[in-house]
Design an enzyme around this catalytic site. Sequence first.
Site, PDB file in Angstrom:
ATOM      1  N   ASP A   9       0.867  -1.176   0.000  1.00 18.67           N
ATOM      2  CA  ASP A   9       0.000   0.000   0.000  1.00 18.67           C
ATOM      3  C   ASP A   9       0.909   1.232   0.000  1.00 18.67           C
ATOM      4  OD1 ASP A   9       0.892   0.262   2.622  1.00 18.67           O
ATOM      5  OD2 ASP A   9      -1.104   0.223   3.540  1.00 18.67           O
ATOM      6  N   HIS A  10       0.322   2.403   0.227  1.00 16.78           N
ATOM      7  CA  HIS A  10       1.099   3.651   0.198  1.00 16.78           C
ATOM      8  C   HIS A  10       2.189   3.656   1.266  1.00 16.78           C
ATOM      9  CE1 HIS A  10      -2.333   3.992   2.866  1.00 16.78           C
ATOM     10  NE2 HIS A  10      -1.672   4.904   3.573  1.00 16.78           N
ATOM     11  N   CYS A  66       3.078  -3.178   4.085  1.00 16.45           N
ATOM     12  CA  CYS A  66       2.212  -2.062   4.482  1.00 16.45           C
ATOM     13  C   CYS A  66       2.891  -1.379   5.669  1.00 16.45           C
ATOM     14  CB  CYS A  66       0.784  -2.508   4.776  1.00 16.45           C
ATOM     15  SG  CYS A  66       0.578  -3.646   6.160  1.00 16.45           S
ATOM     16  N   GLY A  67       2.142  -0.592   6.419  1.00 18.75           N
ATOM     17  CA  GLY A  67       2.784   0.150   7.508  1.00 18.75           C
ATOM     18  C   GLY A  67       3.341  -0.765   8.581  1.00 18.75           C
ATOM     19  N   THR A  68       2.517  -1.692   9.021  1.00 13.71           N
ATOM     20  CA  THR A  68       2.939  -2.638  10.065  1.00 13.71           C
ATOM     21  C   THR A  68       3.154  -4.054   9.549  1.00 13.71           C
ATOM     22  OG1 THR A  68       0.627  -3.161  10.526  1.00 13.71           O
ATOM     23  CG2 THR A  68       1.630  -1.386  11.832  1.00 13.71           C
ATOM     24  N   GLY A  69       2.614  -4.359   8.394  1.00 11.40           N
ATOM     25  CA  GLY A  69       2.606  -5.735   7.872  1.00 11.40           C
ATOM     26  C   GLY A  69       1.410  -6.528   8.361  1.00 11.40           C
ATOM     27  N   GLY A  71      -2.010  -5.655   8.402  1.00 11.16           N
ATOM     28  CA  GLY A  71      -3.160  -5.647   7.515  1.00 11.16           C
ATOM     29  C   GLY A  71      -2.946  -6.550   6.311  1.00 11.16           C
ATOM     30  N   MET A  72      -1.764  -6.486   5.730  1.00 11.86           N
ATOM     31  CA  MET A  72      -1.459  -7.336   4.575  1.00 11.86           C
ATOM     32  C   MET A  72      -1.521  -8.810   4.957  1.00 11.86           C
ATOM     33  SD  MET A  72      -1.076  -5.742   1.748  1.00 11.86           S
ATOM     34  CE  MET A  72      -0.381  -4.356   0.828  1.00 11.86           C
ATOM     35  N   HIS A  99       9.195 -24.269   8.750  1.00 13.26           N
ATOM     36  CA  HIS A  99       8.148 -24.915   9.542  1.00 13.26           C
ATOM     37  C   HIS A  99       6.750 -24.709   8.960  1.00 13.26           C
ATOM     38  CE1 HIS A  99      10.626 -24.997  13.553  1.00 13.26           C
ATOM     39  NE2 HIS A  99      11.383 -25.260  12.495  1.00 13.26           N
ATOM     40  N   ARG A 133       7.076 -33.575  10.300  1.00  8.35           N
ATOM     41  CA  ARG A 133       6.010 -33.249  11.252  1.00  8.35           C
ATOM     42  C   ARG A 133       5.308 -31.940  10.902  1.00  8.35           C
ATOM     43  NH1 ARG A 133      10.781 -31.510  13.233  1.00  8.35           N
ATOM     44  NH2 ARG A 133      10.874 -29.559  14.440  1.00  8.35           N
ATOM     45  N   HIS A 134       6.019 -31.066  10.212  1.00 11.89           N
ATOM     46  CA  HIS A 134       5.416 -29.781   9.849  1.00 11.89           C
ATOM     47  C   HIS A 134       4.318 -29.972   8.803  1.00 11.89           C
ATOM     48  CE1 HIS A 134       8.550 -27.984  12.209  1.00 11.89           C
ATOM     49  NE2 HIS A 134       9.481 -28.512  11.437  1.00 11.89           N
TER      50      HIS A 134
END
Length: 148
Positions: A9-10, A66-69, A71-72, A99, A133-134
């Site tokens: 995003d922006h 995005c700003g924090t990651g 929302g994406m 994992h 196991r993963h």
Amino acid sequence: MTKIVLGSDHAGFALKEIIREHLEQGKYSMADFGTFCENSIDYPDIALPLAKAVRAGEFDFGILVCGTGVGMAIAANKQRGIRAALCGDTFTARCAREHNDANVLTLGARVTGPGLALEIVEAFLRSSFQGGRHSRRLDKIAFMEQGR
Ligand code: RB5
């Protein structure tokens, strides 16, 4: 050749550009789903087409900024088959691949500086799913995605 698709995003635009310029120096096939300027845009409008394209197998990995990651990551994970991981350190990025078989990396441009962000991208792309196991755990997530 590993196929990567980028999106932001922006708030993530400037870091997305730095990541693209960095990855263009490596042996990757790249696509950029935008955004292409700092005008405000809603992150789901980028996450949705990118997640659909990764799910469809058009790309091996997506990178969303995005700003924090946050929302994406939330938006991308709404798409069945997408395992989007918000990473702020290289250990998490490596484990997200080994994992969780994460197929989308999300980053927060207002949280993570460009130097660390590029190291996170490299740690993510250089790591491989370990299976075993993963796989059993991911099978359980796939079961959950069917609404059961
Ligand atoms: C945009 O202001 C910001 O909310 C967005 O980039 C992201 O941080 C949301 O999770």
